[in-house]
Design a protein around this motif. Structure first.
Motif, PDB file in Angstrom:
ATOM      1  N   GLY A 270       0.755  -1.318  -0.033  1.00 15.61           N
ATOM      2  CA  GLY A 270      -0.162  -0.099   0.104  1.00 15.61           C
ATOM      3  C   GLY A 270       0.791   1.231  -0.179  1.00 15.61           C
ATOM      4  N   LYS A 271       2.033   1.180  -0.486  1.00 14.89           N
ATOM      5  CA  LYS A 271       2.856   2.368  -0.478  1.00 14.89           C
ATOM      6  C   LYS A 271       3.237   2.626  -1.751  1.00 14.89           C
ATOM      7  N   PRO A 272       2.641   3.623  -2.644  1.00 15.43           N
ATOM      8  CA  PRO A 272       3.021   3.718  -3.910  1.00 15.43           C
ATOM      9  C   PRO A 272       4.128   4.687  -4.015  1.00 15.43           C
ATOM     10  N   ILE A 273       4.926   4.471  -5.209  1.00 13.74           N
ATOM     11  CA  ILE A 273       5.827   5.575  -5.242  1.00 13.74           C
ATOM     12  C   ILE A 273       5.779   6.083  -6.813  1.00 13.74           C
ATOM     13  N   MET A 274       6.307   7.338  -7.099  1.00  7.07           N
ATOM     14  CA  MET A 274       6.094   7.971  -8.489  1.00  7.07           C
ATOM     15  C   MET A 274       6.658   6.870  -9.407  1.00  7.07           C
ATOM     16  N   LEU A 275       5.697   6.870 -10.331  1.00  7.97           N
ATOM     17  CA  LEU A 275       6.086   5.875 -11.857  1.00  7.97           C
ATOM     18  C   LEU A 275       6.828   6.691 -12.559  1.00  7.97           C
ATOM     19  N   LEU A 276       8.205   6.534 -12.699  1.00  4.33           N
ATOM     20  CA  LEU A 276       9.044   7.148 -13.325  1.00  4.33           C
ATOM     21  C   LEU A 276       9.942   6.398 -13.999  1.00  4.33           C
ATOM     22  N   PRO A 277      10.474   6.673 -15.479  1.00 10.66           N
ATOM     23  CA  PRO A 277      11.333   5.599 -16.009  1.00 10.66           C
ATOM     24  C   PRO A 277      12.593   5.343 -15.410  1.00 10.66           C
TER      25      PRO A 277
END
Length: 611
Positions: A270-277
């Motif tokens: 439940g801990k999303p992180i920024m979806l970056l390349p």
């Protein structure tokens, strides 16, 4: 022209029975197994009721059962099992993935490479698994590029037939012809003895399939039949051993050649992180991906991750550690109105403990992407949800008996991926020991098949499924007919008749005519039947002309392999016909010119090379 006198009554009866066999083998409504047993029964009963004693010694009917112990049949069966080991371990999947990658950059050159690779592999492995491997790759490419698959599927299938003519183990037909010829006293062919004419003629055939055949085939949209067209959403967890551990996200996408679509990235539950390349991946990270079951499992293999929670692979869900079981399947289960899973979660229900099966992904109509926090085990399930699950074959079978949900018709065996290198080494061992003359193929192939089972590349269930009753019975019946034709003088009569009809024609003309006759027969009846019936005739003709029999035997071998003109001529033709939705006329349009091209080329090569 003086025709030879009619042979004895037994020879005439065998010729009539041979004609009946040709008719029966060409009838779709009568199973080949039934036709083969009928011919075998007619031979044995007939010779028992009406004994044949040409030199005073009666010919016992039991001789017609020798085909069951024939070394060619033993080699064919063993190679079918070994080929199943290659298919079951997914050993050729890296080849398919590499081809798919190349197809996206240069379709024209990729078609040539596909044809050459298909021909090369089929020279050593039964072409059925080769076609099974290439079909989804080419269909996937057509979907990705938006181009029709019909101009390329049939050429690919035909290229495997061309490659199969290159070695003695390329097809069961080759093994049979070589074996029967050796039993009749002809030269015993080595694995690569006829490679030169096969490569020259095959090269011309490949050029035709590359440059001309695609232009003769219509471009049409085909209905792609997949094991499951449904898109499932899953959490793909990164592990310590993953090649992208400590690497940025864009490397994971590159390893899947841009086919994997990641909708979210989670680090810890439940801990999303920024979806970056450039986001660096760590063990325990979850990639939220959505795709078909086949693609999800492929992404799992490429990234060496897990579609189930990290650590589950080491924790038993029953006493036998089912996730470590080689005999794994994936299946889809649908939840209906009264299912006890509706309204609860897999974790609360204790799904894994109850059924000893792991849930991998979910398909929920109208919700392609779930929220990052919605891990599957914690997701509250609804009516109509479809779960993708994995477990041992016997547990999946038990699941089908449950009344708590419906197991859909999309169950699929998973390859024993970690055994793929072992399977390749074993197959190479079979080929190399036979090619170098260390062991005959009838010994090396069974030894290799046994090693496939002992090393876990194949289970006994898979091995028995690899065997084809149709192939076994038609080989035995064909060998029995060949023995009967030889012992009664029917083969000599046909050879004399063929020689008389040819008159004073040159040996090259006779070889060409014999090959054309075999090419016509193989597209009407079984290629094995045509080959075994034709081989005694070829040797009889050679003996009557006082010439070495090799060229005549190879005329039968190559002619019987020209199964291009009809879809029923060879089983891979039927596979291609179904996948490409071809009409009968499409095979005639492309296959007949290819057969004529091969016939013309080999009509020149065989006399030049062997006479």
């Amino acid at each position: 022209m003086t025709l030879p006198a009619l042979p004895n009554e037994h020879a005439l009866a065998v010729l009539l029975l041979t004609g009946l066999a040709l008719i029966l083998f060409s009838r779709d409504r009568i199973p080949l197994e039934t036709s083969s047993l009928l011919i075998l029964a007619a031979l044995t009963i007939g010779f028992e009721l009406f004994p044949f004693a040409p030199d005073g010694t009666p010919l016992h009917a039991v001789i017609f059962f020798q085909g069951f112990g024939n070394e060619a049949l033993i080699a064919v069966c063993a190679l079918m099992i070994a080929g199943q080991g290659i298919l079951r371990t997914g050993a050729l999947e890296p080849v398919g993935r590499s081809l798919g990658r190349i197809w996206r950059t240069s379709p024209v050159l990729s078609l040539l490479l596909t044809l050459i690779l298909g021909a090369f592999i089929s020279a050593f492995i039964n072409n059925v698994p080769v076609v099974v491997l290439f079909l989804p790759v080419l269909i996937s490419v057509s979907l990705t590029t938006g181009k029709s698959a019909t101009p390329i599927l049939m050429p690919m299938g035909f290229s495997t037939l061309l490659g199969g003519t290159g070695t003695t183990i390329g097809t069961s037909t080759n093994l049979l012809v070589v074996s029967v010829a050796a039993e009749m006293g002809a030269h015993s062919f080595g694995m690569f003895d006829f490679l030169v004419p096969a490569v020259i003629a095959g090269g011309i055939g490949i050029a035709y399939l590359w440059l001309i055949a695609p232009r003769l085939l219509p471009e049409r949209e085909i209905a792609i039949s997949q094991s499951s067209p449904r898109v499932f959403t899953a959490h793909l967890a990164i592990t310590e051993s993953s090649p992208v551990n400590g690497e940025p996200l864009h490397k994971a996408l590159a390893l899947t050649h841009g086919r994997m679509e990641v909708s979210a990235l989670e680090r810890g539950e439940g801990k999303p992180i920024m979806l970056l390349p450039d986001a660096v991946l760590h063990p325990g990270d979850h990639l939220v991906v959505s795709d078909t079951p086949n693609n999800l499992k492929e992404f799992e293999r490429i990234l060496k991750g897990t579609l189930y929670p990290v650590g589950s692979e080491d924790e038993p869900v029953d006493d036998d550690h089912p996730l470590c079981d080689d005999d794994q399947q994936i299946a889809e289960i649908a939840l209906f109105q009264n299912s006890p899973l509706v309204g609860t979660t897999l974790k609360q229900y204790g799904f894994t403990d109850r059924f000893c099966i792991i849930a991998l992904a979910i398909h929920r109509s109208g919700h392609r992407y779930l929220r990052v926090v919605d891990e599957l085990r914690n997701l509250r399930l609804k009516v109509g949800d479809i779960l993708l699950v994995q477990g041992p074959r016997d547990k999946i079978a038990e699941l089908k008996q449950s009344r708590e949900f419906v197991v859909l018709d999309a169950t699929m065996d998973l390859p024993y991926q970690r055994k793929a290198p072992v399977a390749l080494v074993i197959m190479l061992g079979i080929i190399i020991t036979a090619a170098l003359g260390v062991l005959p193929i009838a010994v090396s192939a069974p030894a290799g098949a046994l090693l496939m089972i002992l090393t876990g590349c194949l289970s006994w269930r898979d091995a028995t499924r690899a065997l084809s009753a149709q192939v076994i019975l038609i080989v035995v019946a064909s060998l029995a007919l060949g023995i009967a034709m030889l012992k009664t003088g029917a083969a000599d009569y046909l050879g004399a008749l063929f020689t008389a009809l040819a008159g004073s024609a040159s040996p090259a003309f006779v070889i060409s005519g014999l090959m054309l006759l075999m090419a016509v027969l193989t597209n009407i009846i079984s290629n094995n039947a045509a080959a075994v019936i034709g081989t005694p005739i070829a040797i009889s003709i050679a003996n009557r002309m006082g010439l070495p029999p090799e060229a005549f035997v190879l005329a039968v071998l190559f002619g019987a392999n020209m199964s291009f003109a009809t879809p029923m001529a060879y089983k891979t033709n039927l596979l291609v016909m179904n996948a490409g939705e071809y009409a009968f006329s499409d095979f005639v349009k492309v296959g007949v010119p290819l057969a004529l091209l091969m016939w013309g080329t080999l009509s020149f090569l065989l006399p030049a090379y062997y006479l």
